[in-house]
Design a protein around this motif. Sequence first.
Motif, PDB file in Angstrom:
ATOM      1  N   VAL A  74       0.748  -1.226   0.034  1.00  0.00           N
ATOM      2  CA  VAL A  74       0.016   0.090   0.088  1.00  0.00           C
ATOM      3  C   VAL A  74       0.975   1.439  -0.026  1.00  0.00           C
ATOM      4  O   VAL A  74       1.778   1.298   0.782  1.00  0.00           O
ATOM      5  CB  VAL A  74      -0.902  -0.093   1.136  1.00  0.00           C
ATOM      6  N   HIS A  75       0.441   2.031  -0.736  1.00  0.00           N
ATOM      7  CA  HIS A  75       1.413   3.297  -1.129  1.00  0.00           C
ATOM      8  C   HIS A  75       1.381   4.377  -0.109  1.00  0.00           C
ATOM      9  O   HIS A  75       2.515   4.794   0.593  1.00  0.00           O
ATOM     10  CB  HIS A  75       1.070   3.978  -2.523  1.00  0.00           C
ATOM     11  N   LYS A  76       0.163   4.539   0.467  1.00  0.00           N
ATOM     12  CA  LYS A  76       0.023   5.716   1.331  1.00  0.00           C
ATOM     13  C   LYS A  76      -0.125   5.225   2.822  1.00  0.00           C
ATOM     14  O   LYS A  76       0.555   4.154   2.992  1.00  0.00           O
ATOM     15  CB  LYS A  76      -1.371   6.278   1.237  1.00  0.00           C
ATOM     16  N   ARG A  77      -0.267   6.044   3.699  1.00  0.00           N
ATOM     17  CA  ARG A  77       0.036   5.981   5.148  1.00  0.00           C
ATOM     18  C   ARG A  77      -0.961   4.683   5.357  1.00  0.00           C
ATOM     19  O   ARG A  77      -1.964   4.583   5.191  1.00  0.00           O
ATOM     20  CB  ARG A  77      -0.368   7.120   6.067  1.00  0.00           C
ATOM     21  N   LYS A  78      -0.476   3.702   6.403  1.00  0.00           N
ATOM     22  CA  LYS A  78      -1.416   2.415   6.660  1.00  0.00           C
ATOM     23  C   LYS A  78      -0.906   2.161   8.283  1.00  0.00           C
ATOM     24  O   LYS A  78       0.338   2.350   8.637  1.00  0.00           O
ATOM     25  CB  LYS A  78      -0.867   1.134   5.769  1.00  0.00           C
ATOM     26  N   VAL A  79      -1.999   1.813   8.677  1.00  0.00           N
ATOM     27  CA  VAL A  79      -2.064   1.545  10.239  1.00  0.00           C
ATOM     28  C   VAL A  79      -2.653   0.167  10.428  1.00  0.00           C
ATOM     29  O   VAL A  79      -3.919  -0.095  10.031  1.00  0.00           O
ATOM     30  CB  VAL A  79      -2.781   2.753  11.088  1.00  0.00           C
ATOM     31  N   LEU A  80      -2.067  -0.802  11.353  1.00  0.00           N
ATOM     32  CA  LEU A  80      -2.704  -2.030  11.708  1.00  0.00           C
ATOM     33  C   LEU A  80      -2.702  -2.234  13.191  1.00  0.00           C
ATOM     34  O   LEU A  80      -1.797  -2.031  13.877  1.00  0.00           O
ATOM     35  CB  LEU A  80      -1.660  -3.177  10.919  1.00  0.00           C
ATOM     36  N   GLU A  81      -4.053  -2.389  13.590  1.00  0.00           N
ATOM     37  CA  GLU A  81      -4.268  -2.640  15.112  1.00  0.00           C
ATOM     38  C   GLU A  81      -4.377  -4.100  15.198  1.00  0.00           C
ATOM     39  O   GLU A  81      -5.409  -4.678  14.638  1.00  0.00           O
ATOM     40  CB  GLU A  81      -5.396  -1.572  15.312  1.00  0.00           C
ATOM     41  N   VAL A  82      -3.763  -4.658  15.967  1.00  0.00           N
ATOM     42  CA  VAL A  82      -4.150  -6.433  16.529  1.00  0.00           C
ATOM     43  C   VAL A  82      -4.910  -6.363  17.718  1.00  0.00           C
ATOM     44  O   VAL A  82      -4.313  -5.844  18.736  1.00  0.00           O
ATOM     45  CB  VAL A  82      -2.926  -7.095  16.197  1.00  0.00           C
ATOM     46  N   ILE A  83      -5.796  -6.954  17.859  1.00  0.00           N
ATOM     47  CA  ILE A  83      -6.518  -7.026  19.044  1.00  0.00           C
ATOM     48  C   ILE A  83      -6.321  -8.635  19.529  1.00  0.00           C
ATOM     49  O   ILE A  83      -6.931  -9.613  18.933  1.00  0.00           O
ATOM     50  CB  ILE A  83      -8.024  -6.793  18.865  1.00  0.00           C
ATOM     51  N   GLU A  84      -5.379  -8.752  20.415  1.00  0.00           N
ATOM     52  CA  GLU A  84      -4.876  -9.951  20.951  1.00  0.00           C
ATOM     53  C   GLU A  84      -6.262 -10.826  21.528  1.00  0.00           C
ATOM     54  O   GLU A  84      -7.029 -10.218  22.273  1.00  0.00           O
ATOM     55  CB  GLU A  84      -4.038 -10.256  21.936  1.00  0.00           C
ATOM     56  N   GLY A  85      -6.377 -12.326  21.232  1.00  0.00           N
ATOM     57  CA  GLY A  85      -7.529 -13.024  21.878  1.00  0.00           C
ATOM     58  C   GLY A  85      -8.742 -12.805  21.094  1.00  0.00           C
ATOM     59  O   GLY A  85      -9.591 -13.923  21.444  1.00  0.00           O
ATOM     60  N   ALA A  86      -8.689 -12.117  20.172  1.00  0.00           N
ATOM     61  CA  ALA A  86      -9.953 -11.888  19.173  1.00  0.00           C
ATOM     62  C   ALA A  86      -9.961 -12.875  18.116  1.00  0.00           C
ATOM     63  O   ALA A  86      -8.976 -12.993  17.345  1.00  0.00           O
ATOM     64  CB  ALA A  86     -10.567 -10.338  18.727  1.00  0.00           C
ATOM     65  N   ASP A  87     -10.935 -13.362  17.810  1.00  0.00           N
ATOM     66  CA  ASP A  87     -11.088 -14.150  16.658  1.00  0.00           C
ATOM     67  C   ASP A  87     -11.958 -13.394  15.659  1.00  0.00           C
ATOM     68  O   ASP A  87     -11.979 -11.897  15.532  1.00  0.00           O
ATOM     69  CB  ASP A  87     -12.079 -15.566  16.427  1.00  0.00           C
ATOM     70  N   HIS A  88     -12.520 -14.045  14.357  1.00  0.00           N
ATOM     71  CA  HIS A  88     -12.780 -13.134  13.325  1.00  0.00           C
ATOM     72  C   HIS A  88     -14.186 -12.406  13.661  1.00  0.00           C
ATOM     73  O   HIS A  88     -14.488 -11.521  13.119  1.00  0.00           O
ATOM     74  CB  HIS A  88     -13.215 -13.989  12.160  1.00  0.00           C
ATOM     75  N   PHE A  89     -14.812 -12.983  14.544  1.00  0.00           N
ATOM     76  CA  PHE A  89     -15.830 -12.432  14.924  1.00  0.00           C
ATOM     77  C   PHE A  89     -16.063 -11.446  16.103  1.00  0.00           C
ATOM     78  O   PHE A  89     -17.000 -10.711  16.490  1.00  0.00           O
ATOM     79  CB  PHE A  89     -17.064 -13.572  15.385  1.00  0.00           C
ATOM     80  N   PHE A  90     -14.783 -11.216  16.538  1.00  0.00           N
ATOM     81  CA  PHE A  90     -14.736 -10.065  17.961  1.00  0.00           C
ATOM     82  C   PHE A  90     -15.696 -10.276  19.055  1.00  0.00           C
ATOM     83  O   PHE A  90     -15.974  -9.085  19.615  1.00  0.00           O
ATOM     84  CB  PHE A  90     -14.793  -8.619  17.125  1.00  0.00           C
ATOM     85  N   GLY A  91     -16.260 -11.251  19.229  1.00  0.00           N
ATOM     86  CA  GLY A  91     -17.278 -11.358  20.435  1.00  0.00           C
ATOM     87  C   GLY A  91     -16.555 -11.184  21.796  1.00  0.00           C
ATOM     88  O   GLY A  91     -15.664 -11.728  22.110  1.00  0.00           O
ATOM     89  N   GLY A  92     -17.205 -10.211  22.468  1.00  0.00           N
ATOM     90  CA  GLY A  92     -16.640  -9.815  23.721  1.00  0.00           C
ATOM     91  C   GLY A  92     -15.518  -8.889  23.694  1.00  0.00           C
ATOM     92  O   GLY A  92     -14.864  -8.312  24.647  1.00  0.00           O
ATOM     93  N   HIS A  93     -15.149  -8.488  22.380  1.00  0.00           N
ATOM     94  CA  HIS A  93     -13.838  -7.618  22.054  1.00  0.00           C
ATOM     95  C   HIS A  93     -14.521  -6.322  21.586  1.00  0.00           C
ATOM     96  O   HIS A  93     -13.605  -5.503  20.644  1.00  0.00           O
ATOM     97  CB  HIS A  93     -12.919  -8.348  21.399  1.00  0.00           C
ATOM     98  N   GLU A  94     -15.819  -6.044  21.520  1.00  0.00           N
ATOM     99  CA  GLU A  94     -16.181  -4.698  20.988  1.00  0.00           C
ATOM    100  C   GLU A  94     -15.672  -3.615  21.341  1.00  0.00           C
ATOM    101  O   GLU A  94     -15.641  -2.675  20.587  1.00  0.00           O
ATOM    102  CB  GLU A  94     -17.776  -4.800  20.946  1.00  0.00           C
ATOM    103  N   ASN A  95     -15.357  -3.490  22.568  1.00  0.00           N
ATOM    104  CA  ASN A  95     -14.910  -1.974  23.181  1.00  0.00           C
ATOM    105  C   ASN A  95     -13.408  -2.059  22.549  1.00  0.00           C
ATOM    106  O   ASN A  95     -12.965  -0.864  22.451  1.00  0.00           O
ATOM    107  CB  ASN A  95     -14.735  -1.750  24.618  1.00  0.00           C
ATOM    108  N   ALA A  96     -12.637  -3.194  22.625  1.00  0.00           N
ATOM    109  CA  ALA A  96     -11.377  -3.126  22.203  1.00  0.00           C
ATOM    110  C   ALA A  96     -11.396  -2.517  20.550  1.00  0.00           C
ATOM    111  O   ALA A  96     -10.414  -1.892  20.195  1.00  0.00           O
ATOM    112  CB  ALA A  96     -10.656  -4.321  22.269  1.00  0.00           C
ATOM    113  N   LEU A  97     -12.240  -3.248  19.863  1.00  0.00           N
ATOM    114  CA  LEU A  97     -12.517  -2.690  18.558  1.00  0.00           C
ATOM    115  C   LEU A  97     -12.719  -1.375  18.260  1.00  0.00           C
ATOM    116  O   LEU A  97     -12.180  -0.612  17.409  1.00  0.00           O
ATOM    117  CB  LEU A  97     -13.523  -3.509  17.904  1.00  0.00           C
ATOM    118  N   LYS A  98     -13.600  -0.771  19.233  1.00  0.00           N
ATOM    119  CA  LYS A  98     -14.103   0.601  19.073  1.00  0.00           C
ATOM    120  C   LYS A  98     -12.609   1.535  19.321  1.00  0.00           C
ATOM    121  O   LYS A  98     -12.244   2.286  18.603  1.00  0.00           O
ATOM    122  CB  LYS A  98     -14.882   0.916  20.246  1.00  0.00           C
ATOM    123  N   ASN A  99     -11.951   1.144  20.457  1.00  0.00           N
ATOM    124  CA  ASN A  99     -10.664   1.690  20.482  1.00  0.00           C
ATOM    125  C   ASN A  99      -9.516   1.763  19.508  1.00  0.00           C
ATOM    126  O   ASN A  99      -8.962   2.798  19.275  1.00  0.00           O
ATOM    127  CB  ASN A  99     -10.049   1.215  21.816  1.00  0.00           C
TER     128      ASN A  99
END
Length: 202
Positions: free
Chosen positions: A171-196
């Motif tokens: 990717v040519h432009k600025r890119k940011v990758l955030e990883v939420i440890e412990g979360a799977d593809h569905f993010f159940g129980g990790h919604e607040n971490a996703l918002k952050n």
Amino acid sequence: MSGPSELFVEGECRLEGLLDKGEGVLPAWVVCHPHPLYGGDMYNNVVMAVAEALLERGHPVLRFNFRGVGRSEGKYSDGEGELRDVTACLYFLKEKGWSRLAVAGYSFGAWVGLRAGVSLPDVDLLIAVAPPVSIFDFSFLEKCHKPVGVVRGGNDVFCSEEILKEIMGKVHKRKVLEVIEGADHFFGGHENALKNAVHKIL
């Protein structure tokens, strides 16, 4: 805030949507839901979390149901018709007077939403949550000249860390990758971490 308004977007198919004008902070966002054939809709937990994060920053947010989902007309179209659905929603926001646009998508919605966003000049920013790079072809991002933010669950089997890093490296432009440890593809129980994570990207 008054909350979202129910509406229909007139495109190739008439699409059911919810528009929350927020505080009018640009860009205005279209948020795309996961796979229509596997229960995806605009009320999905991840879609809701992303929309809430954007609204907390004052952005207008349009969630919608792809063709054949909920009260949206038409039927599933292998991602090609859905690509045109995203485009119709973006043009709807532009017609409402918002000159700067952005796209966020989750899973299948990331694949379709980012494809639309890369090609449209009015789109400034892209966010992909759990892009299923192990299933769909995301090589189109090699042509992306817009900032891209990605959120990945540490245990996501549909979003290979190796494939994702290879794609993001092109990717040519600025890119940011955030990883939420412990979360799977569905993010159940990790919604607040996703918002952050969305707040960090923004």
